[in-house]
Scaffold this motif. Structure first.
Motif, short mmCIF file in Angstrom:
data_model
loop_
_atom_site.label_atom_id
_atom_site.label_comp_id
_atom_site.label_asym_id
_atom_site.label_seq_id
_atom_site.Cartn_x
_atom_site.Cartn_y
_atom_site.Cartn_z
N TRP A 102 0.83 -1.22 0.00
CA TRP A 102 0.00 0.00 0.00
C TRP A 102 0.87 1.27 0.00
O TRP A 102 0.55 2.24 -0.69
N ARG B 279 2.05 1.84 -3.49
CA ARG B 279 0.99 2.38 -4.36
C ARG B 279 0.81 3.88 -4.10
O ARG B 279 0.67 4.69 -5.01
N LYS C 241 3.58 5.95 -5.55
CA LYS C 241 3.47 6.13 -7.01
C LYS C 241 2.34 7.07 -7.38
O LYS C 241 2.07 7.30 -8.55
N GLY C 242 1.61 7.57 -6.35
CA GLY C 242 0.53 8.52 -6.61
C GLY C 242 -0.77 7.86 -7.05
O GLY C 242 -1.66 8.52 -7.58
N ARG C 243 -0.88 6.53 -6.88
CA ARG C 243 -2.07 5.84 -7.35
C ARG C 243 -3.31 6.16 -6.49
O ARG C 243 -4.43 5.94 -6.90
N LEU C 244 -3.08 6.70 -5.27
CA LEU C 244 -4.22 7.01 -4.40
C LEU C 244 -4.42 8.52 -4.31
O LEU C 244 -5.03 9.02 -3.38
#
Ligand code: ADP
Length: 255
Positions: free
Chosen positions: A46, A49, A52-55
């Motif tokens: 988590w 993630r 990587k800026g996915r949230l």
């Protein structure tokens, strides 16, 4: 005589109880470690993630914080893996080799590639010197890969930024030698015999922030012994360390 026999029986029974209780403890430990590893892997995934800026967008400060979380998870996961291997070994006793014919140079090349990003991040120059031809050995390459990974991991852990870690491989007669050298903190000569003992960490208190579980080298020595090989270390405080693994090229030809 009768008393002696009874004492002998009692000793045998005691030994059986001890073996059984060691097995139960190792079993319990293996389950516990497995359960501990699961949330650590999930936290790391988590955090990666998020990083990587996915949230959603992350600030520079949050990126730095997440890098620390990711590194800590990786460290913890690695230490748990070392303890798990040790617990598994105590449960099963002598391990078994899954022998295959493999190119050891290729195994090391791939391992060095995987350590590349963390070496770069830590500011350590990591290099590999292998012969141009493949180095064909009969070995449990996964086990050797774990041994070498452990030694590279240690070399990087105990070397400050700006230092170097060099891995090389060469064949000497019917053996292959893998050497892992670093320009790191080094080990006190008087303590060299201790480092292969489970849970022994010979660092001074001031260096303890980099310590692990203290099981890596005892696992490495076991992997090497299973291959009927030897491990040697030379080290000097403040100058660095060199670990050399010498293994037979073919297991079937060693007595
Ligand atoms: P740990 O998880 O503490 O690294 P290991 O069994 O891998 O446990 O190593 C035992 C001890 O040997 C370490 O705590 C450290 O003090 C010392 N050590 C191992 N490798 C190196 C190295 N490359 N440079 C300096 N010290 C080392």
């Amino acid at each position: 005589m009768e008393k002696q026999e009874r004492t002998h029986e009692a000793t045998e029974a005691g030994r059986d109880d001890q073996a059984q209780s060691m097995c139960v403890t190792s079993d319990f430990l293996a389950h516990l470690l497995h359960d501990l590893k699961t949330p650590v892997v999930s936290m790391g995934a988590w955090a990666r993630r998020m990083r990587k800026g996915r949230l959603g967008p992350v600030t520079e400060e949050q990126e730095q914080a997440l890098d620390i979380v990711i590194q800590s998870c990786e460290r913890l996961e690695y230490d748990l893996m070392c303890i798990l291997e040790y617990a598994r070994y105590n449960k099963r006793g002598v391990g078994r080799l899954l022998l295959e014919i493999c190119d050891l140079a290729a195994v090391l090349q791939s391992r060095i590639r995987s350590f590349g990003p963390s070496a770069q991040e830590k500011g350590i120059s990591l290099s590999l010197d292998v012969p141009s031809a493949p180095v064909i050995v009969e070995a449990d390459w996964r086990m050797l890969d774990r041994a070498v990974s452990n030694l590279i991991d240690n070399a990087m852990k105990y070397t400050d930024p700006g230092g170097w870690v060099r891995v090389s491989i060469s064949t000497v007669g019917r053996s292959v030698e893998i050497s892992i050298s670093d320009s790191g903190k080094g080990i006190d000569k008087k303590k060299l015999d201790l480092i292969f003992t489970p849970f022994e960490q010979v660092m001074e208190i001031a260096d303890r922030e980099v310590r692990g579980a203290g099981l890596g080298l005892s696992n490495v020595r076991r992997y090497v012994k299973l291959h009927k090989g030897e491990i040697h270390v030379e080290s000097e405080i403040g100058k660095g360390s060199t670990f050399v693994l010498r293994l037979p090229l073919r297991q079937s030809t060693v007595g």
